[in-house]
Design a protein around this motif. Structure first.
Motif, mmCIF file in Angstrom:
data_model
loop_
_atom_site.group_PDB
_atom_site.id
_atom_site.type_symbol
_atom_site.label_atom_id
_atom_site.label_comp_id
_atom_site.label_asym_id
_atom_site.label_seq_id
_atom_site.Cartn_x
_atom_site.Cartn_y
_atom_site.Cartn_z
ATOM 1 N N ILE A 1 0.808 -1.212 0.000
ATOM 2 C CA ILE A 1 0.000 0.000 0.000
ATOM 3 C C ILE A 1 0.843 1.265 0.000
ATOM 4 N N VAL A 2 1.975 1.236 0.703
ATOM 5 C CA VAL A 2 2.795 2.451 0.820
ATOM 6 C C VAL A 2 4.049 2.395 -0.054
ATOM 7 N N CYS A 3 4.057 1.544 -1.067
ATOM 8 C CA CYS A 3 5.215 1.468 -1.959
ATOM 9 C C CYS A 3 5.269 2.693 -2.864
ATOM 10 N N GLU A 4 6.412 2.865 -3.516
ATOM 11 C CA GLU A 4 6.617 4.042 -4.367
ATOM 12 C C GLU A 4 5.549 4.173 -5.451
ATOM 13 N N ALA A 5 5.245 3.079 -6.130
ATOM 14 C CA ALA A 5 4.276 3.128 -7.226
ATOM 15 C C ALA A 5 2.901 3.548 -6.734
ATOM 16 N N SER A 6 2.502 3.016 -5.586
ATOM 17 C CA SER A 6 1.193 3.341 -5.026
ATOM 18 C C SER A 6 1.115 4.806 -4.615
ATOM 19 N N LEU A 7 2.144 5.289 -3.920
ATOM 20 C CA LEU A 7 2.146 6.683 -3.478
ATOM 21 C C LEU A 7 2.189 7.636 -4.665
ATOM 22 N N ALA A 8 2.904 7.260 -5.703
ATOM 23 C CA ALA A 8 2.957 8.090 -6.905
ATOM 24 C C ALA A 8 1.578 8.213 -7.540
ATOM 25 N N GLU A 9 0.806 7.122 -7.498
ATOM 26 C CA GLU A 9 -0.548 7.167 -8.047
ATOM 27 C C GLU A 9 -1.441 8.106 -7.241
ATOM 28 N N TYR A 10 -1.300 8.082 -5.926
ATOM 29 C CA TYR A 10 -2.073 9.017 -5.108
ATOM 30 C C TYR A 10 -1.663 10.448 -5.413
ATOM 31 N N LEU B 1 4.796 21.180 -8.049
ATOM 32 C CA LEU B 1 6.184 20.946 -7.679
ATOM 33 C C LEU B 1 7.105 22.035 -8.222
ATOM 34 N N LEU B 2 8.092 22.391 -7.428
ATOM 35 C CA LEU B 2 9.170 23.258 -7.888
ATOM 36 C C LEU B 2 10.358 22.361 -8.223
ATOM 37 N N LEU B 3 10.714 22.311 -9.508
ATOM 38 C CA LEU B 3 11.782 21.438 -9.975
ATOM 39 C C LEU B 3 12.879 22.264 -10.642
ATOM 40 N N GLY B 4 14.094 21.752 -10.605
ATOM 41 C CA GLY B 4 15.172 22.357 -11.370
ATOM 42 C C GLY B 4 14.867 22.260 -12.849
ATOM 43 N N LYS B 5 15.529 23.091 -13.651
ATOM 44 C CA LYS B 5 15.227 23.152 -15.082
ATOM 45 C C LYS B 5 15.420 21.793 -15.746
ATOM 46 N N GLY B 6 16.527 21.140 -15.484
ATOM 47 C CA GLY B 6 16.787 19.849 -16.111
ATOM 48 C C GLY B 6 15.798 18.785 -15.696
ATOM 49 N N GLU B 7 15.470 18.766 -14.418
ATOM 50 C CA GLU B 7 14.519 17.776 -13.902
ATOM 51 C C GLU B 7 13.145 17.995 -14.493
ATOM 52 N N GLY B 8 12.766 19.248 -14.633
ATOM 53 C CA GLY B 8 11.469 19.553 -15.214
ATOM 54 C C GLY B 8 11.379 19.144 -16.670
ATOM 55 N N LEU B 9 12.449 19.400 -17.440
ATOM 56 C CA LEU B 9 12.449 19.078 -18.862
ATOM 57 C C LEU B 9 12.518 17.585 -19.127
ATOM 58 N N SER B 10 13.036 16.829 -18.162
ATOM 59 C CA SER B 10 13.183 15.377 -18.361
ATOM 60 C C SER B 10 12.002 14.581 -17.806
ATOM 61 N N GLY B 11 10.901 15.262 -17.510
ATOM 62 C CA GLY B 11 9.692 14.563 -17.069
ATOM 63 C C GLY B 11 9.591 14.320 -15.586
ATOM 64 N N GLY B 12 10.262 15.147 -14.795
ATOM 65 C CA GLY B 12 10.258 14.960 -13.343
ATOM 66 C C GLY B 12 8.889 15.029 -12.700
ATOM 67 N N ARG B 13 7.978 15.779 -13.301
ATOM 68 C CA ARG B 13 6.644 15.917 -12.708
ATOM 69 C C ARG B 13 5.832 14.633 -12.769
ATOM 70 N N GLU B 14 6.286 13.701 -13.595
ATOM 71 C CA GLU B 14 5.598 12.414 -13.697
ATOM 72 C C GLU B 14 6.443 11.261 -13.170
ATOM 73 N N ARG B 15 7.647 11.563 -12.681
ATOM 74 C CA ARG B 15 8.535 10.498 -12.207
ATOM 75 C C ARG B 15 8.035 9.954 -10.878
ATOM 76 N N ALA B 16 7.872 8.635 -10.806
ATOM 77 C CA ALA B 16 7.268 8.010 -9.632
ATOM 78 C C ALA B 16 8.027 8.319 -8.349
ATOM 79 N N SER B 17 9.349 8.271 -8.401
ATOM 80 C CA SER B 17 10.136 8.503 -7.184
ATOM 81 C C SER B 17 9.942 9.914 -6.651
ATOM 82 N N ILE B 18 9.915 10.891 -7.541
ATOM 83 C CA ILE B 18 9.727 12.289 -7.129
ATOM 84 C C ILE B 18 8.319 12.498 -6.578
#
Length: 242
Positions: free
Chosen positions: A86-95, A105-122
């Motif tokens: 229930i509390v795994c990375e994939a589950s929390l990312a879905e929530y 989210l406030l992301l660095g330029k590179g992180e934002g351009l590389s899809g950071g807003r959808e990255r499960a870990s972030i």
């Protein structure tokens, strides 16, 4: 903090149905390390790693307490395995995606351009950070109400029925609750070179198209189509096959 950022955070709180007295806490919870490190502000903005550490503990206490009190039939081993799911990375990312957390989210330029807003870990880390910030601002009871408002349905289902990551099996189980049905998966296309192909599939129940998905294999595309169908049906994605 700029007025435009305050307005964004107030909008986020409103969408969640919560109030926070210290928006600075929420801002920190939504600040990724990449943004803090690239910022030219002095002092540098506080990123979310510390409050994520706290949020992780708050999450564990709330989920563990709910499971312990609500499901006395489950033993320690079962509780541990179910909580881990229930509390795994994939589950929390879905929530996080469900509450559109990535938009704030406030992301660095590179992180934002590389899809950071959808990255499960972030997303998973930021979800825990927001929970930690809300706990600091409003207390444990408010954090409990907020979290269970998001997770209770899945908690109840998983603790009652168990875990199954096979979405095709889950779709068959859900669709056949009222009798036999005809479930058909149809490959509708593929793209990319031979060494990196992506397949697209649709799934139909009794001739009605209810889901679609893509994947690097035909099987993965079918699983994603089944998951899409379950989401459209409003059905829990997990459970033991019957």
């Amino acid at each position: 903090m700029q007025d435009t950022r305050k307005e964004q955070l107030l909008k986020f709180c409103q969408s969640l149905g919560i109030e926070m007295h210290k928006l600075e806490l929420l801002n920190s919870a939504l600040t990724h390390t990449s943004y803090a490190h690239e910022s030219k502000e002095l002092p540098r903005p506080e990123h979310n790693e510390r409050v994520e550490f706290l949020g992780d503990s708050v999450l564990s206490v709330i989920v563990s307490t709910y499971m312990y009190c609500t499901f006395p039939n489950l033993n320690e081993g079962e509780l541990t395995k179910l909580r881990a799911h229930i509390v795994c990375e994939a589950s929390l990312a879905e929530y996080a995606r469900k509450i559109n957390l990535g938009d704030y989210l406030l992301l660095g330029k590179g992180e934002g351009l590389s899809g950071g807003r959808e990255r499960a870990s972030i997303l998973a880390d930021a979800f825990e950070s927001v929970l930690g910030a809300y706990y600091l601002d409003q207390g444990m009871e408010a954090a409990r109400v907020f979290l269970l408002g998001l997770m209770k349905a899945e908690l109840d289902f998983i603790c009652t029925h168990g875990i199954c990551s096979d979405f095709k099996t889950r779709l068959q189980e859900v669709a056949q609750q009222d009798g036999d049905v005809d479930i058909v998966y149809e490959l509708i296309g593929s793209k990319g070179p031979e060494h990196n192909k992506h397949f697209a599939t649709i799934v139909s129940v009794n001739g009605k198209h209810i889901g679609s998905g893509e994947g690097r294999t035909k099987k993965e595309a079918e699983q994603q189509a089944a998951k899409s169908a379950l989401e459209k049906m409003g059905a829990p994605l997990t459970g033991f096959p019957k």
